[in-house]
Design a protein around this motif. Structure first.
Motif, PDB file in Angstrom:
ATOM      1  N   GLU A  69      -7.292 -10.886 -12.929  1.00  0.00           N
ATOM      2  CA  GLU A  69      -7.958 -12.246 -13.293  1.00  0.00           C
ATOM      3  C   GLU A  69      -8.811 -11.770 -14.328  1.00  0.00           C
ATOM      4  OE1 GLU A  69      -7.408 -12.103  -8.535  1.00  0.00           O
ATOM      5  OE2 GLU A  69      -8.255 -10.509  -9.937  1.00  0.00           O
ATOM      6  N   SER A  70      -9.426 -12.993 -14.740  1.00  0.00           N
ATOM      7  CA  SER A  70     -10.463 -12.842 -15.951  1.00  0.00           C
ATOM      8  C   SER A  70     -11.375 -14.189 -15.830  1.00  0.00           C
ATOM      9  CB  SER A  70     -10.034 -12.677 -17.358  1.00  0.00           C
ATOM     10  OG  SER A  70      -9.236 -13.649 -17.984  1.00  0.00           O
ATOM     11  N   GLY A  71     -12.670 -14.186 -16.479  1.00  0.00           N
ATOM     12  CA  GLY A  71     -13.201 -15.342 -16.599  1.00  0.00           C
ATOM     13  C   GLY A  71     -14.252 -15.619 -15.420  1.00  0.00           C
ATOM     14  N   GLY A  72     -14.360 -14.847 -14.597  1.00  0.00           N
ATOM     15  CA  GLY A  72     -15.429 -15.085 -13.453  1.00  0.00           C
ATOM     16  C   GLY A  72     -16.850 -14.835 -13.938  1.00  0.00           C
ATOM     17  N   GLY A  73     -17.846 -14.969 -13.224  1.00  0.00           N
ATOM     18  CA  GLY A  73     -19.148 -14.811 -13.898  1.00  0.00           C
ATOM     19  C   GLY A  73     -20.333 -15.659 -12.939  1.00  0.00           C
ATOM     20  N   SER A  74     -21.211 -16.030 -13.655  1.00  0.00           N
ATOM     21  CA  SER A  74     -22.414 -16.702 -13.199  1.00  0.00           C
ATOM     22  C   SER A  74     -22.396 -18.058 -13.771  1.00  0.00           C
ATOM     23  CB  SER A  74     -23.647 -16.038 -13.079  1.00  0.00           C
ATOM     24  OG  SER A  74     -23.673 -14.880 -12.187  1.00  0.00           O
ATOM     25  N   ALA A  75     -22.972 -19.236 -12.935  1.00  0.00           N
ATOM     26  CA  ALA A  75     -23.259 -20.350 -13.794  1.00  0.00           C
ATOM     27  C   ALA A  75     -23.992 -21.499 -12.888  1.00  0.00           C
ATOM     28  CB  ALA A  75     -21.809 -21.416 -13.575  1.00  0.00           C
ATOM     29  N   GLN A  76     -24.758 -22.186 -13.272  1.00  0.00           N
ATOM     30  CA  GLN A  76     -25.596 -22.882 -12.594  1.00  0.00           C
ATOM     31  C   GLN A  76     -25.008 -24.271 -12.083  1.00  0.00           C
ATOM     32  OE1 GLN A  76     -28.775 -24.015 -15.509  1.00  0.00           O
ATOM     33  NE2 GLN A  76     -30.057 -22.400 -14.413  1.00  0.00           N
ATOM     34  N   THR A  77     -25.494 -24.857 -11.101  1.00  0.00           N
ATOM     35  CA  THR A  77     -24.899 -25.969 -10.522  1.00  0.00           C
ATOM     36  C   THR A  77     -24.414 -27.127 -11.307  1.00  0.00           C
ATOM     37  OG1 THR A  77     -26.080 -25.754  -8.489  1.00  0.00           O
ATOM     38  CG2 THR A  77     -24.989 -27.977  -9.005  1.00  0.00           C
TER      39      THR A  77
END
Length: 132
Positions: free
Chosen positions: A6-14
């Motif tokens: 898998e790739s593409g995960g991370g942190s994001a805002q609402t």
């Protein structure tokens, strides 16, 4: 027999978007994936069981968890043995480790007949964290 990455995960805002991609391959030089019946995504938040997010079949059907309908879209590239999950309008409750899943995988080897493995294969997971 099958390796999922898998790739593409991370942190994001609402309200933001993320895109996850999973690539499947045979786990040896002699093993080639001929087809994958089902590919999809599951997720697991701390203290919770693993749950289905979305799954796509070679028949063209796709199923989604009610909590992500209208926000997430699953897509596949059968020739490349990849599956993507486009996640829009992210919410804090989407925070989890996301796992790629594949089952009913047919493998071919040189000079051999194709063999279908009905097992579930899993990727190592990718963290998605959504903050307020």
């Amino acid at each position: 027999q099958v390796q999922l990455v898998e790739s593409g995960g991370g942190s994001a805002q609402t309200g933001a978007s993320l895109r996850l991609i999973c690539a499947a391959s045979g786990n040896s030089r002699s093993a080639t994936i001929r087809s994958i019946k089902n590919m999809g995504w599951y997720r697991q938040a701390p203290g919770s069981p693993r749950e289905l997010v979305a799954i796509s079949s070679t028949s063209g059907s796709a199923d989604y968890a009610n909590s992500v309908k209208g926000r997430f879209t699953i897509s596949r590239d059968g020739a490349a043995n990849t599956v993507a999950l486009q996640m829009n309008s992210l919410k804090p409750e989407d925070t989890a480790v996301y796992y790629c899943n594949a089952n009913q995988v047919t493998i071919t080897r040189p000079m051999g007949v194709p063999v279908m493995y009905p097992d579930d294969f899993w990727g190592p997971g990718t963290q998605v964290t959504v903050s307020l």
